[in-house]
Design a protein around this motif. Sequence first.
Motif, PDB file in Angstrom:
ATOM      1  N   ARG A  78       0.815  -1.304  -0.185  1.00  0.00           N
ATOM      2  CA  ARG A  78      -0.137  -0.010   0.013  1.00  0.00           C
ATOM      3  C   ARG A  78       0.847   1.333   0.062  1.00  0.00           C
ATOM      4  O   ARG A  78       0.380   2.239   0.558  1.00  0.00           O
ATOM      5  N   VAL A  79       2.148   1.215  -0.483  1.00  0.00           N
ATOM      6  CA  VAL A  79       3.008   2.459  -0.537  1.00  0.00           C
ATOM      7  C   VAL A  79       2.454   3.643  -1.166  1.00  0.00           C
ATOM      8  O   VAL A  79       2.678   4.513  -0.562  1.00  0.00           O
ATOM      9  N   ASN A  80       1.495   3.201  -2.054  1.00  0.00           N
ATOM     10  CA  ASN A  80       1.005   4.514  -2.763  1.00  0.00           C
ATOM     11  C   ASN A  80      -0.164   5.283  -1.887  1.00  0.00           C
ATOM     12  O   ASN A  80      -0.580   6.428  -2.398  1.00  0.00           O
ATOM     13  N   LEU A  81      -0.512   4.540  -0.803  1.00  0.00           N
ATOM     14  CA  LEU A  81      -1.529   5.292  -0.036  1.00  0.00           C
ATOM     15  C   LEU A  81      -1.302   5.811   1.370  1.00  0.00           C
ATOM     16  O   LEU A  81      -1.657   6.688   1.844  1.00  0.00           O
ATOM     17  N   LEU A  82       0.159   5.173   1.814  1.00  0.00           N
ATOM     18  CA  LEU A  82       0.460   5.425   2.936  1.00  0.00           C
ATOM     19  C   LEU A  82       0.682   6.925   3.413  1.00  0.00           C
ATOM     20  O   LEU A  82       0.895   7.314   4.460  1.00  0.00           O
ATOM     21  N   VAL A 134       4.368   0.648  12.372  1.00  0.00           N
ATOM     22  CA  VAL A 134       3.980   0.139  11.272  1.00  0.00           C
ATOM     23  C   VAL A 134       4.523  -1.381  10.991  1.00  0.00           C
ATOM     24  O   VAL A 134       5.716  -1.577  11.060  1.00  0.00           O
ATOM     25  N   VAL A 135       3.694  -2.511  11.005  1.00  0.00           N
ATOM     26  CA  VAL A 135       4.168  -3.703  10.630  1.00  0.00           C
ATOM     27  C   VAL A 135       3.736  -4.150   9.284  1.00  0.00           C
ATOM     28  O   VAL A 135       2.581  -4.306   8.829  1.00  0.00           O
ATOM     29  N   ASP A 136       5.025  -4.230   8.340  1.00  0.00           N
ATOM     30  CA  ASP A 136       4.771  -4.579   6.800  1.00  0.00           C
ATOM     31  C   ASP A 136       4.626  -5.858   6.734  1.00  0.00           C
ATOM     32  O   ASP A 136       5.750  -6.683   7.179  1.00  0.00           O
ATOM     33  N   TYR A 181      -7.207   7.500   7.018  1.00  0.00           N
ATOM     34  CA  TYR A 181      -6.460   8.531   7.544  1.00  0.00           C
ATOM     35  C   TYR A 181      -7.236   9.100   8.861  1.00  0.00           C
ATOM     36  O   TYR A 181      -8.338   8.668   8.775  1.00  0.00           O
ATOM     37  N   LEU A 182      -6.677   9.913   9.453  1.00  0.00           N
ATOM     38  CA  LEU A 182      -7.269  10.533  10.856  1.00  0.00           C
ATOM     39  C   LEU A 182      -7.558  12.001  10.420  1.00  0.00           C
ATOM     40  O   LEU A 182      -6.924  12.958   9.747  1.00  0.00           O
ATOM     41  N   THR A 183      -8.673  12.344  11.373  1.00  0.00           N
ATOM     42  CA  THR A 183      -9.001  13.600  11.266  1.00  0.00           C
ATOM     43  C   THR A 183      -7.787  14.733  11.964  1.00  0.00           C
ATOM     44  O   THR A 183      -7.115  13.876  12.776  1.00  0.00           O
ATOM     45  N   GLN A 184      -7.951  15.694  12.133  1.00  0.00           N
ATOM     46  CA  GLN A 184      -6.590  16.453  12.488  1.00  0.00           C
ATOM     47  C   GLN A 184      -6.618  16.086  14.062  1.00  0.00           C
ATOM     48  O   GLN A 184      -5.657  16.622  14.768  1.00  0.00           O
ATOM     49  N   ASN A 185      -7.862  16.286  14.761  1.00  0.00           N
ATOM     50  CA  ASN A 185      -8.070  16.295  16.092  1.00  0.00           C
ATOM     51  C   ASN A 185      -8.182  14.858  16.663  1.00  0.00           C
ATOM     52  O   ASN A 185      -8.377  14.714  17.946  1.00  0.00           O
ATOM     53  N   ALA A 186      -7.831  13.890  15.830  1.00  0.00           N
ATOM     54  CA  ALA A 186      -8.130  12.475  16.620  1.00  0.00           C
ATOM     55  C   ALA A 186      -7.580  11.965  17.743  1.00  0.00           C
ATOM     56  O   ALA A 186      -7.931  11.390  18.647  1.00  0.00           O
ATOM     57  N   ILE A 187      -6.137  12.284  17.591  1.00  0.00           N
ATOM     58  CA  ILE A 187      -5.311  12.087  18.961  1.00  0.00           C
ATOM     59  C   ILE A 187      -5.642  12.755  20.109  1.00  0.00           C
ATOM     60  O   ILE A 187      -5.919  12.182  21.145  1.00  0.00           O
ATOM     61  N   GLU A 188      -5.924  14.179  19.922  1.00  0.00           N
ATOM     62  CA  GLU A 188      -6.223  14.884  20.678  1.00  0.00           C
ATOM     63  C   GLU A 188      -7.726  14.454  21.494  1.00  0.00           C
ATOM     64  O   GLU A 188      -7.949  14.344  22.732  1.00  0.00           O
ATOM     65  N   ARG A 189      -8.654  13.946  20.726  1.00  0.00           N
ATOM     66  CA  ARG A 189      -9.942  13.588  21.086  1.00  0.00           C
ATOM     67  C   ARG A 189     -10.035  12.165  21.929  1.00  0.00           C
ATOM     68  O   ARG A 189     -10.397  12.200  22.946  1.00  0.00           O
ATOM     69  N   LEU A 190      -8.989  11.324  21.526  1.00  0.00           N
ATOM     70  CA  LEU A 190      -8.779  10.068  22.168  1.00  0.00           C
ATOM     71  C   LEU A 190      -8.271  10.155  23.494  1.00  0.00           C
ATOM     72  O   LEU A 190      -8.725   9.598  24.462  1.00  0.00           O
ATOM     73  N   LEU A 191      -7.181  11.049  23.701  1.00  0.00           N
ATOM     74  CA  LEU A 191      -6.732  11.373  24.850  1.00  0.00           C
ATOM     75  C   LEU A 191      -7.695  12.148  25.871  1.00  0.00           C
ATOM     76  O   LEU A 191      -7.511  11.850  27.171  1.00  0.00           O
ATOM     77  N   TYR A 232       0.340   9.023   6.664  1.00  0.00           N
ATOM     78  CA  TYR A 232       1.449   9.869   7.246  1.00  0.00           C
ATOM     79  C   TYR A 232       1.285  11.308   7.313  1.00  0.00           C
ATOM     80  O   TYR A 232       1.448  12.062   8.384  1.00  0.00           O
ATOM     81  N   GLN A 233       0.786  12.131   6.269  1.00  0.00           N
ATOM     82  CA  GLN A 233       0.557  13.476   6.289  1.00  0.00           C
ATOM     83  C   GLN A 233      -0.620  14.011   7.223  1.00  0.00           C
ATOM     84  O   GLN A 233      -0.626  14.905   7.809  1.00  0.00           O
ATOM     85  N   SER A 234      -1.512  12.862   7.588  1.00  0.00           N
ATOM     86  CA  SER A 234      -2.710  13.217   8.420  1.00  0.00           C
ATOM     87  C   SER A 234      -2.124  13.400   9.969  1.00  0.00           C
ATOM     88  O   SER A 234      -2.552  13.956  10.899  1.00  0.00           O
TER      89      SER A 234
END
Length: 291
Positions: free
Chosen positions: A11-15, A34-36, A93-103, A19-21
């Motif tokens: 899935r290298v074309n999508l990763l 990441v486990v390949d 991919y994730l929304t910009q606040n995904a990690i913040e919301r989980l925390l 990453y950008q998210s």
Amino acid sequence: MITVFTPTYNRVNLLDRLYQSLLKQTSYNFEWIVVDDGSTDTTEEYFMALQKVQNPFPIKYIKTPNGGKHRAINKGVTMASGELFFVVDSDDYLTQNAIERLLSWQKSVCGLDNCAGISGLKGYTIDKIVGGNFNEKYVDAKNTERERFNLNGDKAEAYFTDVLRKYPFPEIDGENFITEEVVWNKIALEGYFLRWFNEIIYICEYIEGGLTCSGNAKYINNPQGVLIWAKQQLVCFKKNFKRKASAICRYYDAVIGKKTKKQIARDLGISSLMCTISVLIVKIKRKIRKG
């Protein structure tokens, strides 16, 4: 800290979208593991390049022989440093606040007995939910109670890493697929619940060739994994004939031609009559749906 975990295969074309998210997150209190799973494209080169640049979060990458997503998850759990383990597939991919919301959500379950983790919603877009949702801010429910709370479809679960270490995925020689539901329902049967929040934090896309779109082949090629799941369904949903019939028929479809109906029924611990009736009803419904 949260462990964002990504199993990937060709899935290298999508990763890079994922990453950008991660780079855009409003909180960097996470690691990316990441486990390949034996990719034959340039995934390894991609991560070698990433690890040479300065990132605002640690990246751990490992390549393993192809063994399936469940083996990759087992490996990722052993590598994880985060208190929460959040599986994010390589084509999502994730929304910009995904990690913040989980925390933030994690704080709300501190001290709660038998809480296995937290979850947000997945969306096809930021406004279009995958599956069902609910009106409350959150609900507490076991994985086996999802239908009751309209939590149908894929959700964005983050399980406590310590819980996942207690319940690894079965690894069957010669098979490379078993549904994640086997572990999520095992955790539920042990009395654990999740707190499900009514907010999209994860954007998904079902790519052709992915596990979600691979149809019956993944069941036919992994019959023992299907049997484990089907027998568990019969235990989890004793009063739900629809769920039981569907499980029976899935195992039947996976092994018919290799086993007799009598053998299939014996594998499942049910009568031959129950097996025959369940398969017949499910197949009639399929024909009706197809028109």
